[in-house]
Every structure is written in C-alpha cells, then in structure tokens.
Design an enzyme around this catalytic site. Structure first.
Site, PDB file in Angstrom:
ATOM      1  N   SER A 188      42.740  40.062  51.660  1.00  0.00           N
ATOM      2  CA  SER A 188      44.137  40.318  51.257  1.00  0.00           C
ATOM      3  C   SER A 188      45.189  39.731  52.194  1.00  0.00           C
ATOM      4  O   SER A 188      46.368  39.705  51.841  1.00  0.00           O
ATOM      5  CB  SER A 188      44.380  41.820  51.149  1.00  0.00           C
ATOM      6  OG  SER A 188      43.981  42.254  49.883  1.00  0.00           O
TER       7      SER A 188
ATOM      8  N   LYS B 298      47.484  37.130  50.818  1.00  0.00           N
ATOM      9  CA  LYS B 298      48.572  37.410  49.865  1.00  0.00           C
ATOM     10  C   LYS B 298      49.969  36.968  50.346  1.00  0.00           C
ATOM     11  O   LYS B 298      50.678  36.298  49.595  1.00  0.00           O
ATOM     12  CB  LYS B 298      48.551  38.891  49.476  1.00  0.00           C
ATOM     13  CG  LYS B 298      47.303  39.251  48.653  1.00  0.00           C
ATOM     14  CD  LYS B 298      47.114  40.752  48.474  1.00  0.00           C
ATOM     15  CE  LYS B 298      45.896  41.058  47.633  1.00  0.00           C
ATOM     16  NZ  LYS B 298      45.535  42.489  47.618  1.00  0.00           N
TER      17      LYS B 298
ATOM     18  N   TYR C 260      42.612  33.142  42.975  1.00  0.00           N
ATOM     19  CA  TYR C 260      42.698  34.394  43.735  1.00  0.00           C
ATOM     20  C   TYR C 260      41.389  34.679  44.496  1.00  0.00           C
ATOM     21  O   TYR C 260      41.408  34.958  45.702  1.00  0.00           O
ATOM     22  CB  TYR C 260      43.043  35.560  42.788  1.00  0.00           C
ATOM     23  CG  TYR C 260      43.029  36.892  43.488  1.00  0.00           C
ATOM     24  CD1 TYR C 260      44.044  37.240  44.381  1.00  0.00           C
ATOM     25  CD2 TYR C 260      41.989  37.794  43.299  1.00  0.00           C
ATOM     26  CE1 TYR C 260      44.014  38.454  45.061  1.00  0.00           C
ATOM     27  CE2 TYR C 260      41.961  39.010  43.969  1.00  0.00           C
ATOM     28  CZ  TYR C 260      42.967  39.334  44.853  1.00  0.00           C
ATOM     29  OH  TYR C 260      42.927  40.526  45.531  1.00  0.00           O
TER      30      TYR C 260
ATOM     31  N   TYR D  64      48.228  48.359  52.832  1.00  0.00           N
ATOM     32  CA  TYR D  64      47.818  49.158  51.673  1.00  0.00           C
ATOM     33  C   TYR D  64      48.670  50.432  51.593  1.00  0.00           C
ATOM     34  O   TYR D  64      49.833  50.425  51.988  1.00  0.00           O
ATOM     35  CB  TYR D  64      46.310  49.480  51.735  1.00  0.00           C
ATOM     36  CG  TYR D  64      45.434  48.261  51.880  1.00  0.00           C
ATOM     37  CD1 TYR D  64      45.421  47.266  50.912  1.00  0.00           C
ATOM     38  CD2 TYR D  64      44.604  48.091  52.976  1.00  0.00           C
ATOM     39  CE1 TYR D  64      44.606  46.140  51.027  1.00  0.00           C
ATOM     40  CE2 TYR D  64      43.773  46.979  53.096  1.00  0.00           C
ATOM     41  CZ  TYR D  64      43.784  46.017  52.124  1.00  0.00           C
ATOM     42  OH  TYR D  64      42.985  44.916  52.230  1.00  0.00           O
TER      43      TYR D  64
ATOM     44  N   VAL E 110      40.144  43.429  53.642  1.00  0.00           N
ATOM     45  CA  VAL E 110      38.894  44.184  53.744  1.00  0.00           C
ATOM     46  C   VAL E 110      37.798  43.421  54.489  1.00  0.00           C
ATOM     47  O   VAL E 110      36.728  43.967  54.747  1.00  0.00           O
ATOM     48  CB  VAL E 110      38.378  44.668  52.363  1.00  0.00           C
ATOM     49  CG1 VAL E 110      39.347  45.644  51.726  1.00  0.00           C
ATOM     50  CG2 VAL E 110      38.065  43.505  51.440  1.00  0.00           C
TER      51      VAL E 110
HETATM   52  N1  GLU Z   1      39.013  40.289  47.249  1.00  0.00           N
HETATM   53  C1  GLU Z   1      39.400  41.634  47.390  1.00  0.00           C
HETATM   54  C2  GLU Z   1      39.744  42.249  46.043  1.00  0.00           C
HETATM   55  O1  GLU Z   1      40.502  41.669  45.321  1.00  0.00           O
HETATM   56  C3  GLU Z   1      40.557  41.731  48.324  1.00  0.00           C
HETATM   57  C4  GLU Z   1      40.552  43.035  48.885  1.00  0.00           C
HETATM   58  C5  GLU Z   1      41.422  43.218  50.070  1.00  0.00           C
HETATM   59  O2  GLU Z   1      41.276  42.608  51.136  1.00  0.00           O
HETATM   60  O3  GLU Z   1      42.287  44.072  49.915  1.00  0.00           O
HETATM   61  O4  GLU Z   1      39.270  43.292  45.716  1.00  0.00           O
END
Ligand code: GLU
Length: 304
Positions: free
Chosen positions: A61, A64, A189, A240, A258
């Site tokens: 993430s 992003k 993505y 988060y 994550v």
């Molecule tokens: N590839 C993970 C998902 O989309 C990203 C999760 C993350 O790092 O928050 O579930």
C-alpha cells in the site's frame, strides 16, 4: 545518530513477537517476522541506517501515494478528485461498505484500496503494460533506484486471490468511475503493490517528499503542491484505520503497507524508511510504529 538508531532497534525488536506476518498469499508469508530495519536520509543526503535495511520486501500500500502523484501529473487535481475523495473512512483499507452507502458516491480517499484502484485507472499509456511501465519508471525515478522491479510470485498471488479488490473494481466500473478495462486496471494495481523495495529506497522516497518533489540532484519531478497533497493524505489516511492514533503518537506523514514497510517524511528535513514485517491487527508494522514513536518523541519530529 547510528548508535541511537541501533539502540532504538534493540529496545523495540521484541515488539515483533506480538505481531503477525501477512499470510494471505505465500509470497508474503515467507517473511521473517524478526526482521527490523530503519534508514534515515537527511537533507544533506547523509544516510544513517541500522538493522535489516538491505532486505527486499514488497511495497504494497505504500505504492498508493506514489501512483497518486503520477495520476495528478497525468490528469490534474480537478479530474483526480472528481473521482476519488480526500476524506478518511475509519474503516479497514479493503472495506467495501462506504462505496455504496457513503454519501460521496466515489471512494473516500486514494489510500484505501478502492481509491487506489480508481487512481490506477487514471494512469496514461497505450495499453496496460505501458501504463504499468510508467508507474514503475516513476517509482524508479523518485527512489533514485533504477533496479526496482516486481516480485512475480507476489504479483501472481495478489492477482489470484484479489477477489475483494476485483469486486471493488467492477463496482467502480458499474458506477461509471472506471471507464477502461477493469482487469487491466487491477493488473496495474496488483503489480504496483508487488514492487520490491528496501528501507533505504523508502527513505529516499521520503526525502523526495520532504523536499517537496525534488530529487537529490536538484531536479524537480512533481510540483510542491502535488507533493503536499501526497503528504497530507499520508498524514490523514496513511496508516489505515490507525491514522488518528499514529498522528497523535508520532505525528509524521507516513504510509504503511502489509509487506511491513513504513514510508515517513519529516517535511523539509528528512526521509525515513522502516521495515518490520510483523503487523498489528490494522496491518501496520508493529515494531516499525514503536521505532517511529521513539524517534519522533526523541527529536520532537511531530509536525503538529
Ligand atoms: N495488495 C494488498 C491488497 O490490495 C495491499 C494491502 C496493503 O498493503 O494494504 O490487499
């Protein structure tokens, strides 16, 4: 500084015992939960590091806010925020519920999965491969590391198991928010999440943001305003549904993933990269947060 960082790591590495490595795909579950590393690069380009800073892990993430900057370059602020909001949700990163029930009628922000998938649909290029190549090249430029690449095993795992993300992508298409091919958008993505980096790469990206969009060579890549948008969304939504508590305890714009990484920015001063794959229940590196807390407290880094 190096001695201090080593001390911080020694004082906090047992926190990893209370966390859990992400295990939704095999490519992530192999991580060693006891790894912990930190790298700090200041505005004079002086690098200080301690612990496991050379271990590669997937950016997840943390991608992003980076792809968001590329979308802002490609499409401009007005277009981007007509399709994704700027508000935090208080929900988990992969939550679906506000997509339909929220008043906004678009993903709440670009740091949650739905918003990040929407942002991936805005990247310009002739086809999916060329669009992703532009994302990868952008990550390589701002990390000043030409060797960045994807971990194929993690990418295939994300693609195979990413049905929740797939559901969000098709929902966004149904709402007219994604106009192109949803599978192509999802591949961008999943691939961006699978790019491998180290804590050192993260510190370099952090310094790029700390400088307001300028590389160590002095070259400007994004406007100061775009860099500020990325940092602001990191500060409000980057950790988060733990972003509020993190803002109080650490107070540095940060984005976690994550894979165990945390990208942190002390505006005008330094970039910080942290790696510790044992996660708390919200998906943030448990030892990573503890390390940042101690550093921010010691140096009074909170921007608030
Ligand atoms: N590839 C993970 C998902 O989309 C990203 C999760 C993350 O790092 O928050 O579930």
């Amino acid at each position: 500084m190096k001695n201090f960082l080593e001390g911080v790591i020694n004082r906090n590495n047992d926190k990893s015992d209370m966390g859990k490595v992400a295990d939704y795909i095999p490519g992530l579950s192999h991580a060693n939960k006891n790894h912990i590393g930190i790298c700090i690069i200041n505005s004079n380009n002086e690098i200080t590091q301690a612990g496991d800073t050379n271990i590669k892990f997937t950016i997840q993430s943390i991608s992003k806010p980076l792809t968001l900057m590329l979308a802002l370059l490609d499409r401009g602020e007005k277009y981007v925020f007509s399709k994704v909001g700027m508000e935090s949700t208080g929900d988990a990163f992969n939550s679906i519920k506000k997509l339909e029930t929220g008043k906004m009628r678009k993903p709440f922000n670009p740091m949650i999965n739905a918003g990040a998938i929407e942002v991936c649909s805005m990247i310009k290029g002739e086809d999916g491969e060329k669009k992703f190549k532009r994302v990868l090249d952008f990550f390589r430029i701002i990390s000043e590391n030409n060797t960045l690449n994807i971990n194929e095993e993690v990418f295939l795992g994300e693609k195979e198991t990413g049905n929740r993300n797939r559901a969000m992508g098709y929902f966004l298409k149904g709402e007219g928010l994604i106009t192109g091919d949803v599978e192509e958008v999802l591949d961008i993505y999943f691939k961006q999440c699978s790019i491998e980096i180290t804590a050192i790469d993260l510190a370099k990206i952090g310094l790029f943001l700390a400088r307001g969009g300028i590389l160590s060579t002095g070259e400007r890549i994004v406007s100061e305003h775009i860099a500020t948008i990325a940092k602001t969304l990191m500060a409000t939504c980057g950790m988060y549904d733990g972003s509020g508590e993190f803002a109080i305890k650490v107070g540095i714009p940060s984005k976690s993933g994550v894979g165990g990484g945390i990208l942190s920015v002390v505006p005008g001063k330094m970039g910080i990269g942290v790696f510790g794959p044992a996660l708390d229940t919200k998906g943030n590196s448990i030892a990573g947060i503890a390390v940042l807390e101690e550093i921010a407290e010691n140096f009074k880094f909170s921007i608030f």
